[in-house]
Design an enzyme around this catalytic site. Structure first.
Site, mmCIF file in Angstrom:
data_model
loop_
_atom_site.group_PDB
_atom_site.id
_atom_site.type_symbol
_atom_site.label_atom_id
_atom_site.label_comp_id
_atom_site.label_asym_id
_atom_site.label_seq_id
_atom_site.Cartn_x
_atom_site.Cartn_y
_atom_site.Cartn_z
ATOM 1 N N ASP A 15 43.526 27.781 4.494
ATOM 2 C CA ASP A 15 42.557 28.701 3.885
ATOM 3 C C ASP A 15 42.903 28.842 2.403
ATOM 4 O O ASP A 15 44.010 29.241 2.050
ATOM 5 C CB ASP A 15 42.671 30.055 4.615
ATOM 6 C CG ASP A 15 41.643 31.072 4.132
ATOM 7 O OD1 ASP A 15 40.952 30.796 3.134
ATOM 8 O OD2 ASP A 15 41.565 32.149 4.750
ATOM 9 N N ASP A 111 35.894 27.101 2.214
ATOM 10 C CA ASP A 111 37.292 27.012 1.791
ATOM 11 C C ASP A 111 38.288 27.068 2.947
ATOM 12 O O ASP A 111 39.454 27.325 2.734
ATOM 13 C CB ASP A 111 37.595 28.122 0.782
ATOM 14 C CG ASP A 111 37.546 29.493 1.416
ATOM 15 O OD1 ASP A 111 36.672 29.728 2.262
ATOM 16 O OD2 ASP A 111 38.396 30.332 1.076
ATOM 17 N N GLU A 112 37.822 26.846 4.171
ATOM 18 C CA GLU A 112 38.740 26.852 5.309
ATOM 19 C C GLU A 112 38.509 25.613 6.164
ATOM 20 O O GLU A 112 37.382 25.168 6.307
ATOM 21 C CB GLU A 112 38.497 28.093 6.193
ATOM 22 C CG GLU A 112 38.704 29.393 5.467
ATOM 23 C CD GLU A 112 38.427 30.610 6.364
ATOM 24 O OE1 GLU A 112 38.577 30.506 7.596
ATOM 25 O OE2 GLU A 112 38.035 31.644 5.815
HETATM 26 MG MG LIG Z 1 39.860 31.787 1.637
#
Ligand SMILES: [Mg+2]
Length: 412
Positions: A15, A111-112
């Protein structure tokens, strides 16, 4: 305890820390280490915080605040405009790095990602080593940091990536999960939102451990199928595979939601914003070869309370204008729909494959539908080349919404 024992699955969840703000700082190093808020409509006092740096968060700056509220948290706040094209670029670059480490990489938002290391790696010691290497590589190549969770299922891997931030690796193994996970509040688990946490609290269930020790039948009775799922999550029994993009099961819904640069104060503004969001939903449906048989609209007011409405459509469609009309009917139909609104999400539901046989509405002009399809194909081609805002209906001309790729969701 040392993680040397062979295990069946080794899953990473990576993350990116304060993704939008970190990308801004990577692009402009003068922002590094500062309290930064990424905001829509910077020039107006009423701009909304879309994301914030770790330092800003420490001062109490939260997503969804107005710029004025955020500035009250700290006078040293630096406010910057969002650069969505850059966030997409960094998201792709992250994925390229992850692909070097795992055959199967499953993105979760911009974003993960989950990575399945099980084919090459057989114990957690090596899993943690890979996580540390990957973390270092991201920092070196992209100048942003990630937090990585290492575990034996996707739920605990994700939870692990939340435990230590920024720039850290956390192992949650079959040996230590009771000690690490059980004391956490129930909302540490993926899928436990505010309302579920409140429902569980009524029965005195406040921690993951308390949830794990519940009778699963009781949870099923009180929360339905979701209750059973949460019990499985809490006990580390979740076993869904990490799926590469090609392996994904059919999409169940396509949503697009975001916080506009300023609160929506009039029905006209809501109408325009719904249309804006719906055009993208239509485009994504066409990209996937899907039609939707229903529309759902979720509204968030300035107190951040969420209301959700949905309705079936008479005729399945992939046309943004039709989706917008249905979504606006949902808004207008609720006489008590709150204004102003902080954010909106339009979601296409009841999806069917465009090639599936379907009943044709006898009262609907099919020639008209065919013409519109041809028009949409032309618009898609132009926008595919020049960006998603290259062609817009005249009614949206001059509306300053910044379309965010982060708000899009695919539910499977
Ligand atoms: Mg994040």
């Amino acid at each position: 305890m040392f993680g040397g024992e062979a295990v069946e699955k080794i899953i990473l969840h990576s993350d990116a820390n304060s993704f939008f703000a970190s990308v801004e700082a990577a692009l402009d190093p003068s922002l590094k280490g500062k309290a930064v808020a990424v905001c829509g409509a910077v020039e107006e006092r009423h701009g909304i915080v879309l994301a914030q740096s770790i330092q800003a968060r420490r001062w109490g700056v939260k997503t969804g605040m107005t710029v004025a509220e955020a500035k009250k948290c700290t006078p040293n706040l630096t406010v910057v405009k969002p650069h969505y094209d850059m966030y997409t670029k960094y998201s792709k670059a992250l994925r390229r790095i992850y692909n070097d480490y795992a055959f199967k990489v499953e993105p979760f938002g911009l974003d993960e990602c989950w990575l399945d290391l099980s084919t090459g790696i057989k114990n957690f010691k090596d899993g943690v080593y890979v996580a540390e290497t990957l973390r270092e590589q991201v920092k070196k190549e992209l100048d942003i940091t990630v937090s990585v969770g290492v575990s034996f299922n996707k739920i605990f891997a994700k939870l692990g990536s939340d435990l230590k931030k920024p720039d850290a690796v956390t192992l949650i193994s079959p040996q230590n999960y009771k000690e690490k996970v059980f004391p956490l509040p129930v909302n540490a688990l993926l899928g436990v939102g505010r309302s579920t946490a409140a429902a569980l609290k009524k029965y005195g269930i406040k921690t993951v451990g308390a949830l794990a020790e519940c009778n699963p039948d009781f949870l099923k009775q009180t929360l339905g199928k979701a209750g059973e799922t949460l019990w499985i999550y809490a006990n580390g029994l979740e076993s869904s595979p990490v799926l590469s993009e090609e392996e994904h099961p059919p999409v169940k819904s396509v949503g697009n939601g975001m916080t506009p640069p300023a609160d929506l104060k009039t029905a006209d503004e809501v109408h325009a914003f719904i249309l804006w969001l719906s055009l993208e939903v239509g485009r994504r449906l066409r990209e996937c070869g899907l039609l939707c048989g229903g529309v759902s609209l979720s509204l968030r007011d300035t107190a951040l309370a969420v209301k959700q409405y949905q309705a079936p459509l008479k005729q399945a469609t992939d046309n943004g204008g039709d989706i917008a009309a249905a979504a606006y009917r949902l808004f207008a139909g609720k006489a008590g729909a709150p204004l102003p609104l902080r954010s909106l999400t339009v979601t296409a539901i009841n999806l069917v494959d465009i090639r599936a046989p379907m009943q044709i509405d006898m009262f609907c002009d099919n020639r008209q539908t065919e013409k519109r399809r041809a028009l949409n194909r032309a618009v898609d081609a132009v926008c595919g080349r020049y960006g998603q805002n290259a062609l817009l209906p005249a009614s949206l001309f001059g509306k300053g919404f910044a379309l965010s790729p982060s708000g899009q969701s695919f539910q499977r």
